[in-house]
Motif scaffolding. Sequence first.
Motif, short mmCIF file in Angstrom:
data_model
loop_
_atom_site.label_atom_id
_atom_site.label_comp_id
_atom_site.label_asym_id
_atom_site.label_seq_id
_atom_site.Cartn_x
_atom_site.Cartn_y
_atom_site.Cartn_z
N UNK A 177 0.80 -1.21 0.00
CA UNK A 177 0.00 0.00 0.00
C UNK A 177 0.84 1.26 0.00
N UNK A 178 2.17 1.12 0.06
CA UNK A 178 3.04 2.28 0.00
C UNK A 178 3.33 2.92 1.33
N UNK A 179 2.84 2.34 2.43
CA UNK A 179 3.06 2.95 3.74
C UNK A 179 4.50 2.73 4.18
N UNK A 180 5.14 3.79 4.63
CA UNK A 180 6.51 3.71 5.10
C UNK A 180 6.52 3.58 6.62
N UNK A 181 7.28 2.61 7.10
CA UNK A 181 7.40 2.38 8.54
C UNK A 181 8.85 2.61 8.98
N UNK A 182 9.01 3.15 10.17
CA UNK A 182 10.35 3.32 10.75
C UNK A 182 10.74 2.01 11.42
N UNK A 183 11.73 1.34 10.85
CA UNK A 183 12.19 0.06 11.40
C UNK A 183 12.84 0.31 12.75
N UNK A 184 12.65 -0.61 13.70
CA UNK A 184 13.15 -0.37 15.05
C UNK A 184 14.56 -0.89 15.26
N UNK A 185 15.25 -1.31 14.21
CA UNK A 185 16.68 -1.57 14.28
C UNK A 185 17.40 -0.44 13.54
N UNK A 186 18.49 0.04 14.10
CA UNK A 186 19.26 1.13 13.49
C UNK A 186 20.72 0.71 13.41
N UNK A 200 21.63 -2.22 16.19
CA UNK A 200 21.11 -2.23 17.56
C UNK A 200 19.63 -1.87 17.54
N UNK A 201 18.90 -2.26 18.58
CA UNK A 201 17.47 -2.00 18.69
C UNK A 201 17.24 -0.62 19.28
N UNK A 202 16.58 0.26 18.53
CA UNK A 202 16.32 1.62 18.99
C UNK A 202 15.46 1.60 20.25
N UNK A 203 14.47 0.72 20.30
CA UNK A 203 13.54 0.67 21.43
C UNK A 203 14.02 -0.25 22.54
N UNK A 204 15.28 -0.68 22.48
CA UNK A 204 15.76 -1.58 23.51
C UNK A 204 15.38 -3.02 23.19
N UNK A 205 14.71 -3.66 24.13
CA UNK A 205 14.35 -5.07 23.98
C UNK A 205 13.31 -5.24 22.87
N UNK A 206 13.59 -6.17 21.94
CA UNK A 206 12.64 -6.42 20.84
C UNK A 206 11.87 -7.72 21.04
N UNK A 207 11.80 -8.25 22.27
CA UNK A 207 11.01 -9.45 22.50
C UNK A 207 9.55 -9.17 22.19
N UNK A 208 8.81 -10.17 21.73
CA UNK A 208 7.38 -9.95 21.45
C UNK A 208 6.66 -9.39 22.68
N UNK A 209 5.91 -8.33 22.48
CA UNK A 209 5.16 -7.72 23.57
C UNK A 209 5.95 -6.73 24.39
N UNK A 210 7.28 -6.63 24.18
CA UNK A 210 8.07 -5.70 24.98
C UNK A 210 7.81 -4.26 24.60
N UNK A 211 7.44 -4.01 23.37
CA UNK A 211 7.18 -2.65 22.89
C UNK A 211 6.22 -2.76 21.71
N UNK A 212 5.54 -1.66 21.34
CA UNK A 212 4.67 -1.71 20.17
C UNK A 212 5.41 -2.22 18.94
#
Length: 682
Positions: A177-186, A200-212
């Motif tokens: 659909x053309x939507x751009x998302x900011x990936x949470x790895x940088x 590295x993970x911008x939001x810290x822990x990337x475990x399921x449910x740890x962050x949106x």
Amino acid sequence: FGFLPQSMHRSKAARHRAARHPAARARRGGLRPGTSPKRGRAAAAAFVLLALAAAAAWWWIGGPARQPADAAKPQPPGRAPLTYVGSAACAGCHRDQHDAWTRSDHAHAMQPAGERSVLADFGPAATGLPPGRSTVSSRDGRFFVRMDGPGGRAGEHEVRYTVGVSPLQQYLIELPGGRLQAFDLAWDARPQAQGGQRWFAVSGDRKPGAAPHWSRADRQARAGCPECHATNPRPGGQPASGDAQAWSEAGVGCEACHGPGSAHLAWAHGEAASPERIKGLAVRLDERFGVVWTPGGAGAAPSRSRPHAGNREIETCAQCHSQRTRLSADHAAGRPLGDAFVPSLLEPGLYWPDGQMREAAFTYASFLQSRMHGPGVTCGDCHDAHAATLRIPGNGVCAQCHLASRYDSPQHHFHPAGSEGARCAACHMPRAEAPALDSRHDHSIRVPRPDLSARLGTPNACKGCHADRTDEWAQAAIRRHHPDPRPGFQGFGEAFDAADRDRPDARRRLLQVVRDPGQPGIVRASALSRLARRPDAIASEFAAAVLADSDVLVRVAAVQVLAAVPPAERPGLLAAALDDPVLAVRIAAGRALAGADPERLSAPQRAALARALDEYVAAQDANADLAESRIDLGRLYAETGRPREAAEAFRQALALEPDSRAAQQGLADARRAAGAKPDRPK
């Protein structure tokens, strides 16, 4: 400010810490007058007098200062609309500036993904990727990430744009659909010797449910990235609609600061007439033209060759270099910052009580509280905007105004010449360490205060380098070299600390800050904002008295205080603010008066309220990609008797944040008010 979402340019960690703060919990619980009903009735007559006094003051001084004539204005009928022409069109006449810009981080702030723009390792040996959750690859000059996407389904997605250059680079990934998302790895772009060259993970822990999850609608790129990394971004639209973000030029180009260049280009080619001073420009950033700073003598401050008039240059930079909330998707170059954004105040979680930056706060609010801002120092006095570098390296930039013989010497800084401690910025502009590597110099340009650190728990530059020492040691070291040290310009820390800790003397201290004309506007506004947590008759009296203040932030904060007085008293106090020349004040007043008794407003005031509420709705629509804006809009509709529209706004909020309790509760209340049957549990 309580009338708009505070999520723009704010790290998740900072938002969560701020939410845990007692003052933030109080704000979530709503604002209630701190007086008893009896005392409130007794104060009613005083409020009426306050309203008359505020209106008289407004009339007497002519209201807030108006924007200079150089600001961009709506085009008269028949004149061609201003359009964006791209930075390449500027190179023919402004070669030196264009060449400097092409080498700057501004030019590379956002780029199409390609071999030359992507810095990260997309090879099989890339380090830092979460094991088993993400893999990266490249082929034919294109870059891909394979990971769990929408709905938890694994898939391969292409990187379309890079965001940033140093010290980290992030990536925008395209979804169907053309939507751009900011990936949470940088990508950590620092040299390997400094711990960089890794994912590295911008939001810290990337475990399921740890962050949106990174693919959710509230993580769309248009929620923040292009707004400061592209020229003329066009945000807004309905949430989760699939509309792609649009902009005129990737990167921060010439027109991001100077406004659309079509009229200037036509003037340069002799195709259109324009006054010589204007030259077809949307705005002239000429506040420093011909200005000379004279260094001060013994103990004297530097002086400017002519008084400073206007804030166009600083507010142009503040569009991106500030923590702020967007009010408009269409900002005309040169218009007041408050017509498009509301900067965050010196809030807990963003700033320490003494005003020092915490983590990811941006530099504008810091600079507003500095001693430099008032006399007329601008961003361009220190920074070359085209090259995005200091005008003079090292201490030389400070020596433009502060005599090197007096200040750039061991007698002043008591460190060996050429050492880290001998740098002006090391002591007066220490870096605030932020998540995701992005530390920034604190632009409040303050005197180190280890004595305040000992009392308030705030950081100081001495401990920043001498981490193994105590605040008392640092205080004694300063006194050995400066037996009578200056207290510094920022003298509000103890008042803000008392308020943030809910101490009994907080109100008295805050009122002293508000009534002190020597305090910067952002400091007085931040004091008013703290008074709004527990408003009473005295706080409201001061708020009414400053509704005609020349500083926009003070006026908005005053409205915030007065929004908590009994509803019947608000029209007499706030009606004049509906005609404020700056959008931020008008919509704050309109929101405070939503649902007001029409009988308490004159016909012109009712018309002004309708216009202000329309502007408020437009401001929320400019933030349609944020759940907070949809929730705020739903609450407005609910308060003004429009439950069906309220329900739709809460549904849109849930499309962005399905687990939002505020949106769930709001939707249930709106459906009940509209007469809908409650949903049966499945």
